[in-house]
Design a protein around this motif. Structure first.
Motif, PDB file in Angstrom:
ATOM      1  N   SER B 161       0.821  -1.214   0.000  1.00  0.00           N
ATOM      2  CA  SER B 161       0.000   0.000   0.000  1.00  0.00           C
ATOM      3  C   SER B 161       0.856   1.265   0.000  1.00  0.00           C
ATOM      4  O   SER B 161       0.360   2.353  -0.223  1.00  0.00           O
ATOM      5  N   GLY B 223      -2.027  13.989   0.659  1.00  0.00           N
ATOM      6  CA  GLY B 223      -2.447  12.795   1.396  1.00  0.00           C
ATOM      7  C   GLY B 223      -3.925  12.519   1.183  1.00  0.00           C
ATOM      8  O   GLY B 223      -4.343  11.369   1.003  1.00  0.00           O
ATOM      9  N   TRP B 226      -4.382  11.062  -2.231  1.00  0.00           N
ATOM     10  CA  TRP B 226      -3.895   9.684  -2.187  1.00  0.00           C
ATOM     11  C   TRP B 226      -4.996   8.764  -1.650  1.00  0.00           C
ATOM     12  O   TRP B 226      -5.351   7.756  -2.257  1.00  0.00           O
ATOM     13  N   ALA B 227      -5.533   9.163  -0.514  1.00  0.00           N
ATOM     14  CA  ALA B 227      -6.589   8.359   0.098  1.00  0.00           C
ATOM     15  C   ALA B 227      -7.780   8.234  -0.854  1.00  0.00           C
ATOM     16  O   ALA B 227      -8.365   7.164  -1.004  1.00  0.00           O
ATOM     17  N   GLU B 230      -6.790   6.033  -4.088  1.00  0.00           N
ATOM     18  CA  GLU B 230      -6.205   4.704  -3.899  1.00  0.00           C
ATOM     19  C   GLU B 230      -6.945   3.834  -2.883  1.00  0.00           C
ATOM     20  O   GLU B 230      -7.080   2.642  -3.069  1.00  0.00           O
ATOM     21  N   VAL B 231      -7.347   4.419  -1.784  1.00  0.00           N
ATOM     22  CA  VAL B 231      -7.863   3.579  -0.715  1.00  0.00           C
ATOM     23  C   VAL B 231      -9.263   3.084  -1.038  1.00  0.00           C
ATOM     24  O   VAL B 231      -9.667   2.018  -0.606  1.00  0.00           O
ATOM     25  N   TRP B 233     -12.549   4.205  -0.559  1.00  0.00           N
ATOM     26  CA  TRP B 233     -13.835   4.216   0.141  1.00  0.00           C
ATOM     27  C   TRP B 233     -14.628   5.449  -0.261  1.00  0.00           C
ATOM     28  O   TRP B 233     -15.738   5.666   0.189  1.00  0.00           O
ATOM     29  N   ILE B 299      -6.139   3.974  11.861  1.00  0.00           N
ATOM     30  CA  ILE B 299      -6.141   3.175  10.642  1.00  0.00           C
ATOM     31  C   ILE B 299      -4.725   3.163  10.078  1.00  0.00           C
ATOM     32  O   ILE B 299      -4.324   2.232   9.430  1.00  0.00           O
ATOM     33  N   HIS B 300      -4.017   4.242  10.299  1.00  0.00           N
ATOM     34  CA  HIS B 300      -2.612   4.255   9.921  1.00  0.00           C
ATOM     35  C   HIS B 300      -1.916   3.343  10.918  1.00  0.00           C
ATOM     36  O   HIS B 300      -2.177   3.399  12.103  1.00  0.00           O
ATOM     37  N   GLU B 523     -26.118   1.373  -3.853  1.00  0.00           N
ATOM     38  CA  GLU B 523     -25.442   0.086  -3.808  1.00  0.00           C
ATOM     39  C   GLU B 523     -26.421  -0.940  -4.330  1.00  0.00           C
ATOM     40  O   GLU B 523     -27.569  -0.951  -3.907  1.00  0.00           O
ATOM     41  N   SER B 585      -6.300  -6.104  -3.288  1.00  0.00           N
ATOM     42  CA  SER B 585      -6.556  -4.677  -3.126  1.00  0.00           C
ATOM     43  C   SER B 585      -7.677  -4.244  -4.054  1.00  0.00           C
ATOM     44  O   SER B 585      -7.737  -4.646  -5.212  1.00  0.00           O
ATOM     45  N   ASN B 586      -8.595  -3.485  -3.507  1.00  0.00           N
ATOM     46  CA  ASN B 586      -9.704  -2.959  -4.269  1.00  0.00           C
ATOM     47  C   ASN B 586      -9.212  -1.871  -5.199  1.00  0.00           C
ATOM     48  O   ASN B 586      -8.438  -1.018  -4.795  1.00  0.00           O
ATOM     49  N   GLU B 605     -17.609  -4.825  -5.359  1.00  0.00           N
ATOM     50  CA  GLU B 605     -17.321  -5.753  -4.271  1.00  0.00           C
ATOM     51  C   GLU B 605     -17.846  -7.135  -4.614  1.00  0.00           C
ATOM     52  O   GLU B 605     -18.740  -7.281  -5.443  1.00  0.00           O
ATOM     53  N   PHE B 614     -21.511  -6.641  -6.514  1.00  0.00           N
ATOM     54  CA  PHE B 614     -22.137  -5.621  -5.687  1.00  0.00           C
ATOM     55  C   PHE B 614     -21.506  -4.299  -6.088  1.00  0.00           C
ATOM     56  O   PHE B 614     -20.340  -4.042  -5.785  1.00  0.00           O
ATOM     57  N   LYS B 616     -21.083  -0.419  -5.892  1.00  0.00           N
ATOM     58  CA  LYS B 616     -21.340   0.749  -5.058  1.00  0.00           C
ATOM     59  C   LYS B 616     -20.980   1.963  -5.898  1.00  0.00           C
ATOM     60  O   LYS B 616     -19.864   2.057  -6.400  1.00  0.00           O
TER      61      LYS B 616
END
Lengths: 112, 664
Positions: B161, B223, B226-227, B230-231, B233, B299-300, B523, B585-586, B605, B614, B616
């Motif tokens: 990550s 940052g 980035w989130a 990449e992450v 959500w 979470i970090h 969803e 990784s999503n 998902e 699924f 979203k």
């Protein structure tokens, strides 16, 4: 005055953070922190993902059922936290609250 | 090689101790020559840190796994840019980066200070020395990046990550910002220790704070982006303790950048300003401590490391030492003037400061709450996003409106009639757009509607300021509009740079409000061939594709996107499976609309080849303004920072006498 304000909101809006061994008959919403152990069964979109959560350092564990999105890093052996409440001996997770942690390495990046 | 690195760090520690001890002694006894040699020790410590960093960098590039650090954070197959980024991917390396940036900034402060404020340096150098002692001591004795072992064949690799281009930019910017806050702190303490009552330190500190604040702000937006991309959500900020740790010093520095103007113009708020400088520095240290101590669950993720107690001790020393110094210099810090009216420029600055600091304390309280409750009640209690979001609205909306009022209102005392005349235009435009937005359906979120109306008000008042200034300049010097505009900005860089930064904050607010108050999420489980709608988009799931990437299996859902009968293309959300790391990784798919700044964000998902998905789908209006705001922010800050020969001369005239007196 500010401090009073803050204390008030925190008490109204806070969630206690517990380990599985501290759960013991507790009602109301809490955040549970622990390690995923054993086999993970079920389906997070159907009847729910089922697994056991154990104290990170300890032996007592609790069965968990969770529906909702699951982070990439989730699997057996990971440390996770999720919100929810205890119902009939099973911890029922709140959708979208499952967060994985990876304490084995110093990194500066989100994992959820 | 590792011996060279270790030696360089020990030399750096020695030089820092010398700068601290000899510098303090020289300042105490007013020995000019000794003070200069302490300054030179600061310059040399930068060279020593540079050598140590060079050793680590070359070990990383040579894949020298006899360095424990290199073995733990890289591997042979890791691409070169990420091998470099492993420099700050681990604890010891990131501390070394702290030291490198710290000594680099200190050396720059000494070199620049010799020209603009030589007398201020006397006590500033020992403070810089003290901070450098702390960091080089940690690197020498507690967390050495130069520990060695018998070299294994391959390294452990970098967390997947972290293998992301943002890893190259986001952490260094944050470090530059965090560490940059040391320099204002050192000058403030230096001026206090030297019993300086003039405002020269404020002028120097303001520029340094502006630099650190700009880098820190930009680093945080990187940052967030980035989130977001990449992450997967769909969000960009989650009020995570580590995100908060970077936000708090930035808020304190923002407050300082505003209140410092009151001190420059009116000689007020001196104690407050010193407190803000100390606060920003202590919060930067606290942020570093939070991420290293393992005291909070975030979470970090971090290892619980041995340096936590050291940091806590150092923060204690910083806070206790600076408080004692401020208390002993209280008579110097008394204001010469008082607030004349609650309706004035300085009063709006004061309100702005109170709100910024209140918000900063709110976050600090939220971050520290689990620690406090664990100490008091035996179990940690966390506060979540609702707590922060509530206070963001409670403090952020008034801050927004103040941003429109403050710059236009008169100094000292504003008359109500004058206010009516000044604000007639912005107010009219804002109310009209509020009504228009309501008619368009923005009433679905009341805070959103209020926020947007405020945004329009602020933008209108900024535009008004630019128009008025340009018109006045043109009347004065003739020429074209464009020339008059360029002259206006060029001659008042601080002021108009500030307005540009304000405009960027409005853009940020518009983006944040749009993507949080007016977003839509849907969803649905789709079989191949089935469709769903979200807002005015129709999404049709066509099936899956699967490809082998370099180190992952890439499974994608093919989703056709249509809007009002127009085909907009195919989006490919899915997941990557990394067999080596046994990790999935999503991979979300994002479609940005260039015209209206809206994003369609898709997450697939439960995806299996050929099976149902699924899906979203999130629609985030105006979210792209957040990223644009980042560039406007840096542009505005650079305009404000750009050296201005005219202002330099004015300052030299004003403070030249103070300098001469202090040197005599």
């Amino acid at each position: 005055m500010l401090a009073v304000f803050l204390v008030y909101t925190s008490i109204a809006g806070g969630t206690p953070q517990l380990r599985p061994s501290e759960l013991n008959g507790r009602t109301g919403e809490v955040a549970l922190v622990g390690k995923v152990v054993g086999r993970v069964t079920g389906d997070a979109r159907g009847n729910g993902l089922r697994f056991r959560l154990r104290d990170v350092e300890g032996t007592s564990a609790v069965p968990v059922v969770y529906r909702g999105s699951v982070p990439d890093m989730f699997r057996t052996g990971r440390d996770i936290s999720l919100k929810g409440e205890l119902r009939n001996g099973t911890f029922v997770g709140k959708p979208g609250t499952l967060v994985t942690k990876c304490p084995s390495k110093y990194t500066d990046k989100k994992q959820s | 090689m590792p011996d060279l690195g270790r030696a360089a760090l020990i030399v750096c520690l020695g030089l820092a101790v010398y700068a601290l001890v000899a510098g303090a002694f020289a300042a105490w006894t007013r020995r000019r020559r000794l003070a200069e040699s302490a300054e030179n020790a600061i310059l040399a410590s930068f060279l020593a840190a540079l050598v140590a960093s060079g050793v680590l960098l070359s070990a990383l590039l040579r894949h020298d796994f006899s360095f424990v650090y290199v073995w733990r954070h890289t591997s042979l197959e890791l691409p070169r840019p990420y091998t470099v980024s492993a420099f700050w991917g681990g604890q010891e390396g990131s501390l070394l980066l702290w030291l490198l940036v710290l000594t680099g900034f200190s050396a720059a402060a000494v070199l620049l200070g010799r020209r603009s404020a030589p007398s201020l340096l006397a006590w500033t150098v020992p403070v810089l020395g003290a901070v450098t002692v702390f960091f080089s001591f940690l690197l020498v004795a507690v967390a050495s990046p130069f520990a060695t072992q018998a070299a294994p064949a391959d390294g452990l690799g970098l967390n997947p990550s972290l293998q992301n281009p943002y890893m190259l930019a986001h952490p260094p910017f944050l470090y530059l910002g965090f560490v940059g806050l040391t320099i204002p702190f050192a000058f403030a303490m230096g001026a206090l220790a030297a019993r300086r009552s003039d405002e020269l330190w404020v002028v120097i500190t303001r520029r340094w704070t502006l630099v650190a604040w700009m880098l820190l702000g930009f680093g945080q937006l990187l940052g967030a982006h980035w989130a977001y991309v990449e992450v997967g959500w769909g969000g960009y900020f989650a009020w995570d303790p580590v995100e908060n740790a970077a936000l708090m010093p930035w808020l304190a520095a923002t407050a300082f950048l505003h209140s410092v103007m009151i001190q420059e113009k009116r000689g007020m708020l001196k104690i407050w300003n010193v407190l803000l400088v100390v606060g920003a520095f202590a919060l930067a240290l606290f942020g570093t401590f939070l991420t290293r101590s393992g005291i909070l669950s975030s979470i970090h993720s971090f290892t619980e490391s041995s340096i936590g107690p050291w940091f806590l001790g150092f923060i204690g020393v910083v806070v206790a030492g600076s408080t004692a110094l401020i208390l002993s210099r209280l008579p110097l810090l008394r204001s010469k003037t008082r607030l004349e009216s609650p309706v004035s420029r300085e009063a709006t600055f004061l309100y702005n400061n109170l709100l910024l600091v209140a918000f900063c304390l709110t976050i600090l309280w939220g971050v520290a709450y689990p620690i406090l409750t664990e100490a008091l009640r035996g179990e940690p209690v966390t506060v979540g996003p609702p707590y922060y979001n509530f206070f963001l609205k409670a403090f952020g909306l008034p801050l927004l409106i103040l941003m429109g009022i403050g710059p236009l209102i008169a100094w000292r005392r504003a008359s109500l009639r004058g206010l009516g005349r000044i604000f007639a235009w912005p107010l009219g435009v804002a109310v009209a757009s509020g009504v228009l937005l309501l008619a368009l359906g923005a009433g679905s979120s009341i805070p959103g509607l209020i926020g947007y109306t405020f945004c329009v008000f602020v933008l209108a008042s900024i535009v008004l300021e630019f128009v008025r200034g340009t018109r006045a300049r043109q009347a004065l010097s003739g020429g074209s509009w464009a020339a008059a505009f360029a002259q206006l900005v060029g001659r008042n860089r601080r002021r108009y740079g500030g307005y540009v930064v304000h405009a960027s904050i409005v853009l940020l607010a518009i983006g944040v409000i749009g993507s949080s108050a007016y977003d839509t999420a849907r969803e649905q489980r789709l079989q191949p061939g089935e469709s769903m709608t979200v807002r005015d988009y129709t999404l049709t799931y066509r099936g899956t594709t699967q490809e082998r990437g370099p180190n992952a299996v890439e499974l994608r859902a093919l989703v056709d996107v249509e809007r009002d009968g127009d085909r907009l293309g195919t989006m490919r959300p899915g997941k990557n499976s990394y067999p080596a790391e046994q990790q999935v990784s999503n991979e979300s798919a994002i479609r940005s609309d260039r015209l209206n700044g809206e994003d369609l964000f898709l997450i697939a998902e439960q995806l299996e080849p050929g099976g149902p998905v699924f899906l979203k789908a999130l629609v985030k209006p105006l979210v792209n303004l957040i990223w644009i705001a980042g560039f406007v922010f840096v542009g505005g800050a650079l305009i404000a920072l750009w050296p201005d020969a005219r202002e330099q001369r004015r300052l030299a005239l004003r403070y030249g006498r103070a300098e001469a007196l202090a040197r005599a």
